[in-house]
Design an enzyme around this catalytic site. Structure first.
Site, PDB file in Angstrom:
ATOM      1  N   LYS A  59     -16.247  -6.227  10.376  1.00 22.89           N
ATOM      2  CA  LYS A  59     -16.051  -4.799  10.130  1.00 22.89           C
ATOM      3  C   LYS A  59     -16.093  -4.479   8.642  1.00 22.89           C
ATOM      4  O   LYS A  59     -16.545  -3.400   8.240  1.00 22.89           O
ATOM      5  CB  LYS A  59     -14.734  -4.338  10.746  1.00 22.89           C
ATOM      6  CG  LYS A  59     -14.756  -4.325  12.268  1.00 22.89           C
ATOM      7  CD  LYS A  59     -13.554  -3.611  12.840  1.00 22.89           C
ATOM      8  CE  LYS A  59     -13.672  -3.509  14.361  1.00 22.89           C
ATOM      9  NZ  LYS A  59     -12.518  -2.793  14.970  1.00 22.89           N
ATOM     10  N   ASP A  83      -5.161 -11.379   6.876  1.00 24.12           N
ATOM     11  CA  ASP A  83      -4.382 -10.758   7.942  1.00 24.12           C
ATOM     12  C   ASP A  83      -2.936 -10.652   7.478  1.00 24.12           C
ATOM     13  O   ASP A  83      -2.242 -11.669   7.331  1.00 24.12           O
ATOM     14  CB  ASP A  83      -4.473 -11.609   9.211  1.00 24.12           C
ATOM     15  CG  ASP A  83      -3.741 -10.983  10.395  1.00 24.12           C
ATOM     16  OD1 ASP A  83      -3.065  -9.947  10.211  1.00 24.12           O
ATOM     17  OD2 ASP A  83      -3.840 -11.535  11.507  1.00 24.12           O
ATOM     18  N   ASN A 110      -3.026  -1.366   0.061  1.00 26.83           N
ATOM     19  CA  ASN A 110      -3.336  -0.143   0.792  1.00 26.83           C
ATOM     20  C   ASN A 110      -3.090  -0.220   2.290  1.00 26.83           C
ATOM     21  O   ASN A 110      -2.705   0.766   2.899  1.00 26.83           O
ATOM     22  CB  ASN A 110      -4.801   0.214   0.530  1.00 26.83           C
ATOM     23  CG  ASN A 110      -5.255   1.420   1.305  1.00 26.83           C
ATOM     24  OD1 ASN A 110      -4.994   2.553   0.917  1.00 26.83           O
ATOM     25  ND2 ASN A 110      -5.916   1.191   2.424  1.00 26.83           N
ATOM     26  N   TYR A 194       9.080   2.097  11.027  1.00 26.61           N
ATOM     27  CA  TYR A 194       8.015   2.372  10.058  1.00 26.61           C
ATOM     28  C   TYR A 194       8.608   2.903   8.752  1.00 26.61           C
ATOM     29  O   TYR A 194       8.212   2.476   7.656  1.00 26.61           O
ATOM     30  CB  TYR A 194       7.030   3.386  10.645  1.00 26.61           C
ATOM     31  CG  TYR A 194       5.888   3.742   9.727  1.00 26.61           C
ATOM     32  CD1 TYR A 194       4.962   2.784   9.330  1.00 26.61           C
ATOM     33  CD2 TYR A 194       5.732   5.044   9.251  1.00 26.61           C
ATOM     34  CE1 TYR A 194       3.900   3.108   8.492  1.00 26.61           C
ATOM     35  CE2 TYR A 194       4.677   5.380   8.412  1.00 26.61           C
ATOM     36  CZ  TYR A 194       3.771   4.408   8.036  1.00 26.61           C
ATOM     37  OH  TYR A 194       2.730   4.733   7.197  1.00 26.61           O
ATOM     38  N   LYS A 198       8.216   1.462   4.884  1.00 25.37           N
ATOM     39  CA  LYS A 198       7.658   2.257   3.787  1.00 25.37           C
ATOM     40  C   LYS A 198       8.674   2.429   2.657  1.00 25.37           C
ATOM     41  O   LYS A 198       8.295   2.496   1.477  1.00 25.37           O
ATOM     42  CB  LYS A 198       7.201   3.614   4.313  1.00 25.37           C
ATOM     43  CG  LYS A 198       6.000   3.554   5.240  1.00 25.37           C
ATOM     44  CD  LYS A 198       4.703   3.232   4.500  1.00 25.37           C
ATOM     45  CE  LYS A 198       4.282   1.804   4.550  1.00 25.37           C
ATOM     46  NZ  LYS A 198       3.004   1.563   3.828  1.00 25.37           N
TER      47      LYS A 198
END
Length: 313
Positions: A59, A83, A110, A194, A198
């Site tokens: 990809k 990974d 990112n 999550y 973050k």
């Protein structure tokens, strides 16, 4: 939600990114979304090379072809398999990069995952925390000698850009629940897990800047980028559902716009190290937990201890 309406810095990648001639850049997650947009824009400004780190090499190669078709320079792009869910994979990728280049001027952390069911990474960390924080922290730590050497020997403006999120506001009570980090943390909702990951990104970036003042480190929120995050929130509160609805496809911007803040942070002269920025270039919008220096130090020390087995001195 008025925080998203504050005046931002004017930034056009085509005209505001300076020449990157001679520089070596690594973008994790460069095969899609914000990462791919960043690789595209940075490749137009003549860096020596851009390392596109991606989980799926096929990809990544498809993305390079798309970047070529959109005016980027594919000759400057190299692919490395990485990974983030496997610290062994991260270590192998860092070793490969160190063997093939002697400098690193820009590290864009990112990629990541969001809104996934409870689970564990290969090493047994809560899957969102392990992927979004531990994988990036190990990559940074393994490449840190090269970053520092580039700064010292080449007098380069070396930067580390950490992708955080407004979702750090949704971290659990206490900010970081350390007892949950090596578990599935099923007592938390997916957005809370999550948010914890973050917040960890943001706090780690602050501590990286504090420990290594010769580097320029910034944590960034990309803005309201279109995602499918709200679709799998489970039993989150109605308030969180509403806020995530605002950041989903209905209200979100496209990836090209979402990448502007990290591109600005990676290249603009006015970026201050250790600061969290919302798009574009808006500072001082972090949560109270993100201002907790004691919590930041505790996370740093915990992370250093966990990663010590992967560092060969």
């Amino acid at each position: 939600m008025g925080i998203f309406l504050s005046k931002s810095v004017s930034f056009n990648p085509s005209t505001n990114i300076p020449s990157l001639e001679g520089k070596v850049i690594l973008v994790r997650g460069g095969n899609s979304g914000l990462g791919k947009e960043s690789v595209l824009e940075l490749s137009k400004h003549k860096p020596k090379e851009i390392w596109l780190a991606a989980r799926q090499v096929d990809k990544a190669n498809e993305s390079i072809e798309e970047i070529k078709n959109r005016g980027g320079d594919p000759a400057r792009i190299k692919v490395v398999q990485l990974d983030l869910m496997s610290l062994e994979s991260v270590a192998k990728a860092a070793e490969s990069i160190r063997a093939q280049t002697n400098r690193l001027d820009m590290l864009l952390l990112n990629a990541g995952i969001m809104s996934v069911p409870p689970g564990l990474t290969c090493e047994g960390y809560e899957i969102q925390f392990g992927t979004n924080h531990m994988g990036h922290a190990l990559l940074t730590k393994l490449l840190l000698p090269m970053l520092l050497r580039t700064r010292e020997q080449l007098a380069s403006d070396v930067r580390v850009i950490v992708l955080s999120s407004y979702a750090h506001n949704f971290a659990p009570t206490g900010g970081i629940v350390f007892d949950s980090l090596k578990s599935r943390a099923e007592e938390m909702g997916t957005v809370t897990r999550y948010g914890q990951s973050k917040l960890a990104n943001l706090l780690y970036g602050q501590e990286l800047a504090r420990h290594y003042r010769e580097l320029r480190v910034a944590a960034v929120h990309p803005g309201l980028v279109r995602t499918n995050l709200a679709n799998t929130m489970g039993s989150e509160s109605l308030i969180k559902r509403f806020l995530w609805w605002l950041t989903s496809g209905f209200a979100g911007v496209d990836p090209a716009t979402g990448a502007l803040n990290q591109l600005w942070a990676a290249t603009a002269d006015t970026v201050q190290s250790g600061v969290y920025y919302e798009p574009v270039g808006i500072a001082n919008r972090e949560s109270q937990y993100a201002k907790d220096s004691k919590l930041a130090r505790e996370l740093w020390d915990w992370t250093e201890q966990e990663l010590s087995q992967y560092i060969v001195t």
